[in-house]
Design a protein around this motif. Structure first.
Motif, mmCIF file in Angstrom:
data_model
loop_
_atom_site.group_PDB
_atom_site.id
_atom_site.type_symbol
_atom_site.label_atom_id
_atom_site.label_comp_id
_atom_site.label_asym_id
_atom_site.label_seq_id
_atom_site.Cartn_x
_atom_site.Cartn_y
_atom_site.Cartn_z
ATOM 1 N N LEU A 117 0.127 -9.271 -3.858
ATOM 2 C CA LEU A 117 -0.216 -7.848 -3.948
ATOM 3 C C LEU A 117 0.969 -6.948 -3.629
ATOM 4 O O LEU A 117 0.804 -5.746 -3.426
ATOM 5 C CB LEU A 117 -1.368 -7.528 -2.990
ATOM 6 N N ASN A 118 2.164 -7.561 -3.536
ATOM 7 C CA ASN A 118 3.383 -6.795 -3.254
ATOM 8 C C ASN A 118 3.390 -6.126 -1.895
ATOM 9 O O ASN A 118 3.927 -5.040 -1.743
ATOM 10 C CB ASN A 118 3.599 -5.715 -4.314
ATOM 11 N N TRP A 119 2.738 -6.741 -0.923
ATOM 12 C CA TRP A 119 2.808 -6.160 0.416
ATOM 13 C C TRP A 119 4.184 -6.449 0.986
ATOM 14 O O TRP A 119 4.751 -7.501 0.744
ATOM 15 C CB TRP A 119 1.709 -6.721 1.332
ATOM 16 N N ASN A 182 -9.219 -5.511 -1.776
ATOM 17 C CA ASN A 182 -7.915 -6.139 -1.569
ATOM 18 C C ASN A 182 -7.122 -5.470 -0.468
ATOM 19 O O ASN A 182 -6.442 -6.122 0.309
ATOM 20 C CB ASN A 182 -7.115 -6.089 -2.867
ATOM 21 N N ASP A 183 -7.228 -4.119 -0.394
ATOM 22 C CA ASP A 183 -6.372 -3.437 0.576
ATOM 23 C C ASP A 183 -6.870 -3.547 2.017
ATOM 24 O O ASP A 183 -6.290 -2.964 2.911
ATOM 25 C CB ASP A 183 -6.129 -1.973 0.184
#
Lengths: 387, 544, 251
Positions: A117-119, A182-183
């Motif tokens: 998720l590109n965290w 998701n967040d």
């Protein structure tokens, strides 16, 4: 009876004695038969069976926790799956951190789903889950705290009966929706999975599976003893009093909300522990564990086994889940009919559950009297049961 | 997507109309016209753009046919000499037509013709030009659409045609739209400050997101301080009105969701509110209603296709009877043994819901069933301000209120309603007065279930009809009943609509899922404050 | 009926009103009970007797009026548990005992003090407390059945068990709602004796329909009607009151 030590009280009950001895025996015997016998031996227990039985045992502990609030205090929680799942997530988070750089993306800092998720960095609430001790603390603390806060509001405002059931259901439903996002940082829809090991021991090894089984069995035994201690105490008599006549209890000067809060929190902690033992055995935790349907299913294990007895829910959970495994494999179409029918049948015809049926309780009552006479002949010579 | 394809279709129709109507009326410009057509076969897009401009400037009615052919990709040129031709499907063969004479070009084979290619920029120009050309149409609807097309294209070259059209226009509504297009062109391209200010003023009276965007663009980029300031002010005023319209839009969405919740919950208000029975299979009654609609439509489709628009009028009573009958069976078979044990009732009916779901899954399969909208429920009212009111939503709002109203009448004005209330308040007394309380219970439960079935008919129009339909609504309906207060239809109404509206107003800020979570948490907290709901009965009897 | 000062009374209700959805259950009710007094409340159905009990014990909050206990404690600010622990015991109209507990456990749960969950987890009955329970069992004549489940007692026995639970609470004020409903004549007589005996050491308010029983209590009587006090005095006096005859006795 209250003056006697806990173990002596249990020994006088054949049903409890039988169940606990079977559990303790299994805790040792099943791992031994799995680990020590060659796989072609007739007595060898395959590893998948060990894990399956282990899973059933965590369900048994979960059922016990629901029975404590419902069977003894009259609080029908339709949200206990939430405490189970939270305990499971805490355990899952620890195991996610244990993966380290062995994930698909090889990122030592972030779990795979966060990389996906590109965290950029680990959210603060994941801090500390590298430590086994911290994670175990959270297994107990998070469900306990949620139950405490939720119960504090609900019981203080005297939300009772079906209203309470409905808002517990709303609670787990809200968590279900939240964990799907998701967040939130808990893996969204897919949840947490691909676990590797606990404390450095591989999850897939026979030794680990056997250990988890052993711990699950002993957790059920310990859970039984804890619940037994509670329900046999004066506090236990107060919560039954609350169940049967809440306002009478209030007019006697008891702060009903504190008692409810106590058992609700203890129960949530037990459910959390069950969840923490469940997740490493099934290898995944995802938001569907929060679904209201799951929580209601727990209630039926308790109802079928017999609420208001501590042996009932354990037996109920084992029987229903064995049936579920069998029928979803053999006759998948039929299983939901059976489960649905079970709800109706047990509420209409088995108000006290399996352990409360006349045939079974008579059989054990006979055993109990024989045993009691053997242990304390003098009481019976006087014609009373003694206190 | 939809509006785009509609516009395309419309242009095709339009071009045919113009071709037929004016095809041969102006031979005087034949040479100028055919030269302009020939120029479309240019090597680069700049030349093509100029050619389009020139063709439209001819004012020739045939220009529209050619230009729309170009837009639709049916304009070709002959490879040998570059003659531009129209292609037309005629049966299975494609025939080529000379646009100047509208005669078939005999000596061209299909493979020799090459399509004249255009890019998106040209496409935009074409739409605008075509719009300008139809500004002079006799049909007011077409002129109106053309005015909107011109406004969207915002091309200064169309100004002359536009002004001509405005001078001629008699319909005030169409004229308003033309003035809007004119003002937009003047504001963006004119050098005259006074004209631009006037244009900004004109635009400021419209309520349209596109105008707000245009004014915003001018406010940001204009070098003229006066224009800049006025554009900004006008944008604020347009934005203000847009916000009001978006508020109305949210309100409609909220009321619509509220009506769905109301339908799902009103049956519960009877079974839970009046009888104290927690029916977890209530959602499945809704689902059965939706499947009844499917069955009714299936029969109508195969046997009386002409009566399809009447399918819902048949499905509503059918669903009521089917689910009502199931309700009686359930009450007599299960629930009556569990009165006074609400928690057990909850569990037994949950079991029932599992069985009903599996039954439908076994009979119809787990996938969604196709349930159609009758023609009077399709489509929507749309305004230029971005408000879309779909007919099916509007009808469901009306239906939900009608159901509630009927229910209120039944409980208050009929003998059955009186008996129902008598049994709820004092069963023993009711029995001793000769009321057969058992049958009143059964019928009350049937009434609640039947209403759930009717709700299913409505929900089949906006939601997927699958075995899981009921599960989607059960928790929400309980929230409505608990929030509104048990045993109170008015509370159910207020509960449903306030939850629906709050949900829809939270959505733009928090997203659908988070909004829903907020609502759930809100209700959980609300129950703490008012454990018996918004409109709770007070008194000794309630506590029991 | 002159108005005493709150500090001289064990129970002081002044101008209390309660309404439910427009229905006035209590309408400017004033009632004063002195320390050590036995008081009977009579009145037709719906006169507000049970609502009055609810107000005193904290189950219902009055819309207005003062409810003061023991010369200075404002009961309207407290909940049921706090009021019970102050020393007000209540017996319900319908006998309410813990049916799944034994008679002995019922009394034990009512035992004064020990109301905190923490301590109740490790609570052990002391010899003195055991003695007190046995004593009360004797008073309410349930010694022989002390190991029976309360649910299996007869109606009259349940009434007595509930009075026994009140005694275990050791309250200063007992509120007793229809204690002899469903009792035989002999039981009724015995109950009157028991209540009079209890009233020697504490204040007792009895709500009752049974006139013979009220007469045998031989105490001051208040007649309630439509939420307020219609008459007060000895039973003989109120029975002569014309208004009382009209609304209640004469019907």
């Amino acid at each position: 009876m209250t003056h006697q030590p806990l173990l002596l009280r249990i020994v006088k009950e054949p049903m409890a004695v039988s169940l606990l001895s079977v559990l303790i025996l299994a805790a040792f015997l099943v791992p031994m038969l799995n680990l020590m016998l060659p796989s072609d031996s007739a007595f060898h227990v395959p590893s998948y069976v060990v894990t399956l039985l282990g899973k059933y045992l965590t369900y048994a502990l979960l059922a016990l926790s629901v029975d404590l609030v419902w069977g003894y205090c009259g609080i029908l929680s339709l949200g206990h799956g939430a405490f189970f799942a939270l305990g499971g997530y805490a355990m899952g988070m620890y195991m996610m951190r244990q993966i380290g750089d062995r994930g698909v993306y090889g990122n030592a800092e972030l779990p795979d789903f966060m990389v996906f998720l590109n965290w950029q960095e680990l959210p603060w609430y994941w801090y500390g889950f590298d430590s086994f001790g911290f994670a175990m603390l959270m297994v107990v603390l998070v469900p306990g705290l949620l139950a405490f806060v939720f119960g504090w509001f609900a019981f203080r405002s005297r939300v009772t009966g079906v209203y309470l059931s409905i808002i517990t259901q709303a609670m787990t439903y809200a968590l279900l929706l939240a964990f799907f996002r998701n967040d939130m940082g808990f893996g969204g829809n897919n949840g947490l999975t691909d676990f590797k090991d606990i404390l450095g021991f591989g999850l897939q090894t026979d030794g680990m599976r056997a250990t988890l089984f052993f711990l699950s069995a002993m957790a059920v035994v310990t859970g039984y003893l804890v619940c037994r201690f509670i329900v046999d105490s004066r506090l236990g008599r107060v919560i039954v009093a609350i169940r049967d006549a809440e306002s009478r209890t209030r007019f006697l000067g008891y702060r009903v909300e504190y008692y409810k809060l106590f058992v609700f929190t203890v129960s949530a902690v037990l459910a959390g522990i069950a969840g923490a033992l469940y997740v490493p055995q099934v290898g995944i935790i995802n938001p569907s564990e929060f679904s209201p349907a799951n929580s209601i299913e727990i209630v039926i294990w308790v109802a079928l086994g017999g609420r208001g007895s501590l042996t009932g829910p354990i037996i109920g959970a084992l029987v229903v889940n064995y049936a579920k495994s069998y029928f979803t494999g053999a006759l998948p179409e039929v299983w939901l009919f059976m489960l649905g029918g079970l709800f109706i049948f047990s509420t209409l015809f088995l108000p006290k559950g399996l352990v409360g049926t006349k045939a079974i309780s008579d059989a054990f009552e006979e055993q109990r009297l024989r045993l009691a006479k053997f242990l304390r002949p003098y009481d019976y010579a006087e014609g009373g049961e003694g206190r | 997507m939809l509006s785009k394809t509609l516009a395309m279709r419309w242009l095709v129709v339009l071009s045919v109309f113009i071709g037929l109507g004016f095809g041969s009326s102006t031979p005087a410009h034949a040479d100028e016209f055919s030269d302009a057509v020939q120029a479309l076969n240019a090597d680069n897009n700049t030349d093509k753009a100029a050619a389009i401009e020139a063709l439209s400037a001819t004012g020739d009615e045939r220009a529209a046919t050619v230009l729309s052919a170009l837009l639709n990709g049916t304009l070709f040129y002959r490879q040998s000499d570059g003659l531009v031709v129209l292609s037309k499907e005629s049966g299975n063969v494609t025939i080529l037509i000379d646009p100047s004479t509208m005669n078939e070009v005999a000596d061209v084979s299909g493979s020799e013709a090459k399509k004249i290619r255009i890019n998106n920029k040209l496409r935009g120009q074409l739409k605008g030009v075509l719009g300008a050309l139809t500004l002079l149409s006799k049909d007011a609807d077409k002129r109106q659409n053309a005015a909107d097309e011109v406004f969207k294209a915002n091309d200064p070259s169309m100004l002359p045609v536009l002004q001509k059209a405005i001078a001629r226009e008699s319909d005030p509504d169409v004229k308003g739209r033309m003035l809007r297009a004119q003002a937009a062109i003047i504001l963006e391209y004119s050098e005259d400050t006074a004209a631009r200010l006037k244009a900004a003023q004109t635009l400021g009276e419209f309520t349209d997101p596109d105008i707000s965007a245009l004014l915003g663009k001018i406010a940001n980029t204009s070098t003229d301080p006066e224009v800049k300031k006025l554009a900004k002010d006008m944008q604020d005023s347009v934005e203000g009105r847009l916000a009001a319209w978006s508020f109305l839009g949210n309100l409609f969405q909220g009321v619509s969701l509220g009506s769905v919740l109301l339908l799902a919950a009103v049956g519960l208000a009877i079974t839970f509110g009046v009888m104290g029975v927690i029916n977890m299979a209530h959602g499945e009654m809704v689902m059965l209603g939706a499947y009844t609609t499917f069955m009714v439509q299936d029969v109508i489709r195969t046997h009386f296709p002409a009566a399809f628009d009447w399918s819902l009028a048949i499905a509503v009573p059918a669903a009521f009877l089917v689910t009502g009958a199931v309700g009686i069976l359930v009450e007599r078979g299960i629930i009556r043994w569990l009165y006074g044990r609400p928690l057990e009732t909850l569990l037994a009916t949950w079991g029932l819901s599992l069985m009903l779901q599996q039954l439908i899954r076994t009979l119809f399969g787990p996938t969604n069933q196709e349930v159609g909208n009758p023609s009077w429920m399709s489509g929507a009212i749309e305004t230029s301000t971005g408000l879309v009111l779909t007919y099916n939503r509007i009808w469901i709002i009306v239906f939900s209120l009608a159901v509630l109203g009927m229910l209120a009448l039944v409980t208050r004005k009929t003998m059955f309603g009186l008996q129902m209330r008598a049994v709820t308040q004092n069963r023993a007394m009711a029995n001793s007065m000769g009321i057969r309380s058992g049958w009143v219970d059964a019928l009350t439960f049937a009434l609640g279930s039947g209403i759930a079935g009717m709700a299913g008919v409505a929900l089949s129009q906006i939601d997927n009809v699958s075995p899981n339909l009921g599960q989607t609504y059960i928790i929400d309906s309980f929230m409505v009943v608990v929030f509104g207060g048990v045993g109170n239809l008015w509370g159910t109404l207020v509960g449903a609509f306030s939850l629906g509206i709050v949900n829809k107003f939270l959505e733009p800020y928090a997203g659908a899922v988070l909004g829903k979570i907020f609502v759930l948490v809100g209700i959980i907290l609300f129950i703490q404050k008012r454990p018996r709901g918004l409109f709770a009965l007070k008194g000794r009897s309630v506590e029991g | 009926m002159n108005k005493p000062h709150a500090s001289n009374t064990i129970l002081y209700l002044d101008g209390v009103s309660v309404s439910f959805d427009g229905f006035k259950a209590l309408n400017d009710l004033s009632l004063y009970v002195e320390e050590g007094e036995l008081r009977a409340i009579i009145g037709p159905n719906g006169a507000g007797k049970t609502t009055m009990m609810d107000v005193i014990t904290g189950k219902t909050r009055p819309d207005k009026g003062d409810v003061i206990f023991n010369g200075g404690v404002d009961l309207t600010q407290l909940d049921e548990a706090a009021i019970a622990n102050l020393g007000i015991g209540r017996k319900f109209q319908k006998p309410t005992v813990f049916e799944n507990h034994t008679v002995f456990d019922n009394l034990e749960l009512a035992l004064k003090g020990h109301r905190r969950p923490q301590s109740s987890l490790f609570f052990r009955l002391s010899g003195e407390q055991q003695y007190r329970i046995n004593e009360v069992l004797g008073i309410i004549a349930l010694t022989d059945v002390h190991m029976m489940q309360a649910g299996s007692l007869s109606h009259g026995q349940k009434q007595w068990l509930e009075i026994g639970m009140l005694l275990m609470q050791d309250p200063d004020l007992l509120l007793v709602d229809e204690p002899v409903a469903g009792m035989t004549d002999a039981e009724t007589e015995a109950t009157a004796v028991l209540l009079k005996d209890i009233a020697k050491t504490r204040s007792v308010v009895v709500v009752e329909h049974d006139m013979v029983f009220v007469k045998s209590l031989d105490c001051r009587v208040n007649v309630l009607h439509e939420g307020s006090v219609l008459a007060e005095g000895s039973l003989d006096v109120v029975q002569q009151n014309e208004q009382v005859i009209e609304v209640y006795l004469g019907r």
